[in-house]
Design a protein around this motif. Structure first.
Motif, PDB file in Angstrom:
ATOM      1  N   ASP A   1     134.327 197.114   0.273  1.00  0.00           N
ATOM      2  CA  ASP A   1     133.482 198.008   1.663  1.00  0.00           C
ATOM      3  C   ASP A   1     132.153 197.186   1.724  1.00  0.00           C
ATOM      4  O   ASP A   1     132.505 196.690   3.132  1.00  0.00           O
ATOM      5  N   ILE A   2     131.353 197.022   0.849  1.00  0.00           N
ATOM      6  CA  ILE A   2     130.523 196.916   0.922  1.00  0.00           C
ATOM      7  C   ILE A   2     130.788 195.211   1.137  1.00  0.00           C
ATOM      8  O   ILE A   2     129.640 194.764   2.010  1.00  0.00           O
ATOM      9  N   GLU A   3     131.350 194.300   0.458  1.00  0.00           N
ATOM     10  CA  GLU A   3     131.458 193.041   1.196  1.00  0.00           C
ATOM     11  C   GLU A   3     131.680 193.098   2.291  1.00  0.00           C
ATOM     12  O   GLU A   3     130.923 192.616   3.427  1.00  0.00           O
ATOM     13  N   LYS A   4     132.306 193.692   2.713  1.00  0.00           N
ATOM     14  CA  LYS A   4     133.266 193.697   4.371  1.00  0.00           C
ATOM     15  C   LYS A   4     131.257 193.956   5.163  1.00  0.00           C
ATOM     16  O   LYS A   4     131.078 193.963   6.050  1.00  0.00           O
ATOM     17  N   LEU A   5     130.458 195.713   4.550  1.00  0.00           N
ATOM     18  CA  LEU A   5     129.902 195.955   5.379  1.00  0.00           C
ATOM     19  C   LEU A   5     128.761 194.771   5.514  1.00  0.00           C
ATOM     20  O   LEU A   5     127.492 194.312   6.375  1.00  0.00           O
ATOM     21  N   LYS A   6     128.213 193.984   4.871  1.00  0.00           N
ATOM     22  CA  LYS A   6     127.675 193.136   4.681  1.00  0.00           C
ATOM     23  C   LYS A   6     128.021 191.991   5.864  1.00  0.00           C
ATOM     24  O   LYS A   6     126.960 191.158   6.077  1.00  0.00           O
ATOM     25  N   ALA A   7     129.183 191.453   5.705  1.00  0.00           N
ATOM     26  CA  ALA A   7     129.069 190.329   6.623  1.00  0.00           C
ATOM     27  C   ALA A   7     129.535 191.192   8.203  1.00  0.00           C
ATOM     28  O   ALA A   7     128.757 190.295   9.440  1.00  0.00           O
TER      29      ALA A   7
END
Length: 169
Positions: free
Chosen positions: A32-38
């Motif tokens: 989820d953090i990877e998606k948020l970073k995007a």
């Protein structure tokens, strides 16, 4: 921030709260953090300018009880951030992270109270005569508490050396 920084923060939190919570949620949170970073375009070069926001501060907090205090403040800052990001909060990955942070924050309430105590102490007007009189009145008990709770390392070492000498089995 890099995924390693987020992972470091979550692992620091897990060291304070036991591994069960983070083992079950860490892989999903990382995703989820990877998606948020995007969503935030956090791979841009300006993110690295000025160093880290939280991880540098965590380095000097070494004991578990100390870490809980600083982590409670960091988690509350993340929650404030999530309250201010607007429409992105409707996304599932943002909700997942937000819920995880709320869960962690709930377990940090006592530590957050300690942070509030520190902030209130910092606001005390030490040039106020009444505050000064109260402080002077509390000086000896405060010093006594400090010295009794934290004897010097020299005394500890001397005591432990004496115990080693006595035990000649």
């Amino acid at each position: 921030m890099t995924p390693q920084i987020y992972l470091f923060i979550l692992l620091s939190i897990s060291s304070c709260f036991g591994c069960f919570f983070c083992q079950s949620i860490l892989p999903k949170i990382e995703e989820d953090i990877e998606k948020l970073k995007a969503d935030f375009n956090s791979s841009q070069s300006d993110v690295a300018e000025g160093g880290s926001i939280f991880t540098e501060r965590l380095k000097s907090w070494t004991e578990a009880t100390e870490k809980k205090i600083i982590l409670s403040q960091i988690i509350s800052m993340y929650l404030k951030m999530f309250d201010n990001i607007g429409p992105a909060t409707s996304k599932l990955h943002v909700k997942n992270i937000h819920n995880a942070l709320h869960t962690l924050n709930n377990s940090l309430t006592e530590s957050f109270k300690k942070v509030k105590d520190l902030m209130e102490l910092a606001k005390l007007p030490m040039n106020d005569k009444k505050i000064q009189r109260k402080a002077v009145n509390e000086l000896f008990p405060t010093l006594q508490k400090l010295l009794l709770d934290h004897p010097t390392t020299h005394v500890k070492r001397k005591r432990s050396q004496n115990q080693k000498r006595k035990c000649k089995c």
